[in-house]
Design a protein around this motif. Structure first.
Motif, short mmCIF file in Angstrom:
data_model
loop_
_atom_site.label_atom_id
_atom_site.label_comp_id
_atom_site.label_asym_id
_atom_site.label_seq_id
_atom_site.Cartn_x
_atom_site.Cartn_y
_atom_site.Cartn_z
N PHE A 139 8.53 16.94 -62.19
CA PHE A 139 9.59 16.78 -63.25
C PHE A 139 10.36 15.49 -63.04
O PHE A 139 10.52 14.75 -64.21
N LEU A 140 11.02 15.29 -61.98
CA LEU A 140 11.83 14.22 -61.88
C LEU A 140 11.09 13.00 -62.10
O LEU A 140 11.46 11.92 -62.62
N SER A 141 9.75 12.78 -61.56
CA SER A 141 8.90 11.56 -61.41
C SER A 141 8.53 11.13 -62.98
O SER A 141 8.56 10.00 -63.40
N LYS A 142 8.26 12.39 -63.72
CA LYS A 142 7.74 12.12 -65.17
C LYS A 142 8.98 11.82 -65.92
O LYS A 142 8.73 10.99 -67.06
N ASN A 143 10.08 11.96 -65.64
CA ASN A 143 11.33 11.73 -66.64
C ASN A 143 12.46 10.68 -66.13
O ASN A 143 12.97 10.45 -66.90
N CYS A 144 11.87 10.09 -65.18
CA CYS A 144 12.66 8.78 -64.61
C CYS A 144 12.09 7.69 -64.99
O CYS A 144 11.05 7.57 -65.57
N ARG A 145 12.85 6.68 -65.00
CA ARG A 145 12.26 5.23 -65.14
C ARG A 145 10.87 5.04 -64.29
O ARG A 145 11.03 5.07 -63.13
N GLY A 146 9.93 4.27 -64.89
CA GLY A 146 8.75 3.89 -64.17
C GLY A 146 9.04 2.54 -63.59
O GLY A 146 10.06 1.72 -63.89
N PRO A 147 8.21 2.40 -62.25
CA PRO A 147 8.35 1.09 -61.50
C PRO A 147 8.32 -0.09 -62.71
O PRO A 147 9.06 -0.99 -62.33
#
Length: 723
Positions: free
Chosen positions: A695-703
């Motif tokens: 969930f955190l990975s999906k909703n944080c800024r991408g590289p």
């Protein structure tokens, strides 16, 4: 000296740039002035609520004024020992440099060999960090609400709902200003804090001479012991309110990214500290003659003729007071992101002149929503004060514990000095913590809940990121597999430069193998780029780029490791592209011209690194170049200006190929690795990785957002990482 003989961890470390110029006196004074509006707003507005919260319980005033004198004595010595002595002369001097002693080496080895100790230290650090972030929620609420509630002294029939509504409107305006940056906000707010400090110190002097000149006797520490002796348990509990006099002290260190240590020390020592002492003494002098006004003592102590001007300045100062922890929260989260302890967020650098001044939109609006919820939900400054006091005491105690480690590891001092520091300051702070624990049911639970939420997010993000990195290391493609494919790598090599971004400093990322098996063509020049945030504040420009070659020259494969400190500003992508190509050209020039340009230096292109036998690296002997050589199996340190591309050089052909490839275009290949828990994992681990971390990975800024890569030239490759 072979590159293999240098420390293998060089690419993971950086150094504080020795060449960083010492700021001029004018710059220091300018920063000191700005720091008043950013760093000291919170600390300066604490007189609004300290006495009110301290006497909010069962503690009562008697005719002999023993309680007033005792509380003032506690306030004076708390302000002197913790912000002035501990933070100004100890904490702000902490750095990341120094030569190891056997004691510091022993501690480092202890944490290195025992993961449980490392985990324990991480949890303690995250606790202090999250409590500080919690301050960013509580400070604006209590500061603004305390200031606005002063209008009730003159307009007695004003309903509480109007005070809360005005406070919320002010808070929304404050958070809306943040995108303008610390530089502009600092110049806007600094005059307000300066006017506020001069006002409260002037009123303090007036009250001392008018009401009770003998109040100066309360500066004796004897009154603290007499206070505790006469008031007993109620006096001890009231210390949870006294500790509010140092709220904001932690922002002095947290805001170091925005200002220099000298500027922060100067502003506190010569203006903030003396003004606060005079303000508390004046209010105590007034209280000693007006016991009935204890819950409105600050505004009641203001002379009638200047009440409304001071009320306006107080409201403005309360707004500014919130700025200190907001700016500190931005700095803390930025550094946590660099150290893989917080999900990726957009970081906007708001000043080209002042290093480290930033704005984080997502964090700004989350803080605003939480702050409004606290203001509307609690409405009472005493309840918010109890919550605030608990958070502050935890932060200052964690700081003391970590500072004792800094004394040994960074300052290289004896363990006994660290123990003395811990015992002296720790015992004082534990006294305040014990008093604040009583207030947990009355509001102290709020920072606990907030910090647990923040800490869970940060710990899970750090855990998931480390597990993904371990998977990448275990599944990287061996260089030997790449080299046996020949110069074409089994694909058609087309004109252009391909920059493959990854987290590995050695080997080939697994995502490249995944990419190569699905596409039949690749670029003529291939560069594996690894951007590392290292655990030092700054990396000098001369040590930022590590360039290496993978395989023989005809493969045209390079590796570039770019190192940034956790306080460094990352390059704009277009500047980075040009700098990277120039560094590769310098490296190629160095390879073929080293022997011709430097007599007595032996050079062999075909010497392989014993640690990575499939990677060909330069072998250089001669003392002149020893300092330029850092090894991470296949990397070479290239300093700016050391080598230039020359007409008629031996490497002209390859250099021209690189330049032509750049003209053909640069493509950015970015790997997306999605963490998945293994089937054999426990239910808790599956929940942590597959639900929360996902969930955190999906909703944080991408590289790609953080690197500002142009979308038209970006190629993303995804794969699962089973951790």
């Amino acid at each position: 000296m072979s590159s293999a003989n240098a420390p293998s961890f060089a690419s993971e470390e950086g150094s504080t740039p020795a060449g960083r110029r010492r700021p001029s006196c004018k710059t220091v004074l300018t920063l000191a002035y700005q720091s008043l509006g950013v760093v000291y707003g919170d600390l300066s507005t604490s007189p609004l609520y300290v006495y009110k919260t301290t006497f909010s319980g069962k503690l009562s005033l008697h005719e002999d004024d023993e309680e007033v004198f005792g509380v003032l004595s506690f306030i004076f010595w708390t302000l002197t020992l913790i912000p002035l002595f501990k933070y100004i002369y100890f904490v702000l001097s902490a750095d990341d440099n120094g030569e190891d002693t056997w004691q510091s080496s022993m501690l480092k080895e202890l944490f290195k060999k025992h993961p449980r100790f490392r985990n324990g230290l991480l949890i303690v650090v995250l606790l202090g960090t999250c409590m500080t972030i919690g301050d960013g929620v509580l400070t604006p609420a209590i500061s603004v609400l305390s200031a606005v509630s002063g209008v009730g002294v003159k307009i007695t029939h004003l309903h509480e709902n109007y005070i809360v509504a005005i406070s919320c409107a002010i808070l929304v305006g404050l958070f809306s200003l943040q995108h303008h940056g610390t530089h502009r906000v600092g110049f806007l707010f600094a005059p307000i804090v300066t006017a506020w400090l001069l006002c409260i110190s002037g009123i303090g002097i007036y009250n001392i001479f008018r009401w009770n000149q003998s109040i100066i006797r309360a500066l004796s520490p004897l009154y603290m012991f007499r206070f505790l002796k006469s008031t007993g348990i109620e006096g001890w509990v009231s210390l949870g309110g006294v500790v509010l006099c140092i709220t904001g002290a932690e922002t002095m260190f947290a805001n170091l990214g925005h200002f220099s240590p000298r500027s922060i020390k100067m502003a506190f020592s010569f203006l903030v500290y003396p003004c606060l002492i005079l303000a508390y003494m004046g209010e105590a002098a007034f209280l000693s003659k007006h016991h009935e006004d204890i819950q409105r003592s600050f505004y009641k102590a203001i002379p009638e003729a200047v009440f409304w001007p001071v009320f306006v300045v107080a409201t403005l100062a309360a707004i500014v007071g919130s700025q200190a922890v907001i700016s500190a929260t931005f700095s803390i989260i930025s550094q946590c992101c660099s150290l893989s302890c917080f999900p990726r967020v957009k970081i906007v650098h708001t000043s080209n002149q002042i290093y480290g001044q930033i704005y984080i939109p997502e964090v700004n609006w989350i803080l605003m929503c939480l702050c409004l919820a606290v203001t509307i939900g609690l409405r009472n400054t005493n309840t918010i004060g109890h919550a605030y006091g608990f958070a502050v005491t935890i932060v200052i105690f964690v700081t003391t514990c970590l500072m004792s480690l800094v004394i040994i590891i960074a300052w290289k001092q004896k363990i006994m000095m660290a123990i003395a520091f811990l015992v002296f300051f720790g015992s004082i702070e534990l006294l305040y913590i014990s008093a604040s624990f009583i207030k947990i049911p009355e509001g102290g639970w709020i920072p606990i809940v907030l910090s647990m939420i923040f800490m869970s997010v940060m710990y899970i993000w750090n855990y998931g990121t480390l597990k993904k990195h371990e998977f990448d290391l275990e599944n990287k493609v061996s260089v030997n597999r790449i080299l046996v494919l020949g110069p074409t790598l089994g694909m058609v090599r087309v004109p252009g430069i391909g920059l493959v971004y990854g987290d590995l400093v050695t080997g080939v990322p697994a995502v490249f193998g995944h990419f190569a098996t699905n596409l039949p063509a690749f670029h003529q020049i291939l560069v594996f780029v690894c951007i590392k945030s290292v655990q030092v504040p700054f990396v000098s420009e001369g040590e930022r780029f590590l360039i290496g070659r993978i395989g023989p020259k005809e493969f045209h494969i390079f590796r570039c490791i770019v190192r940034y400190g956790y306080k460094d500003l990352q390059q704009d992508i277009y500047d980075f592209e040009n700098i990277l190509v120039s560094k590769i050209l310098a490296f190629v020039e160095m390879e073929d011209n080293l022997q011709a340009l430097n007599k007595g230096i032996t050079y062999d292109l075909r010497v392989s690194n014993p640690e990575c036998p499939d990677i060909f690296v330069p072998s250089v002997t001669g003392q002149k170049f020893e300092q330029d050589l850092l090894s991470s199996s296949d990397t070479y340190l290239v300093k700016p200006g050391d080598f230039r591309l020359m007409e008629g050089s031996f490497c002209k052909d390859e250099s021209l190929e690189i330049l032509k490839a750049k003209e053909s275009g640069v493509v950015y290949i970015l790997g997306h690795s999605y963490a998945r828990a293994k089937k054999s994992s426990s239910l808790i681990k599956k929940f942590v990785i597959d639900v929360i971390y996902a969930f955190l990975s999906k909703n944080c800024r991408g590289p790609n957002d953080l690197l500002n890569l142009p979308h038209s030239l970006l190629l993303e490759v995804g794969m699962n990482s089973y951790v």
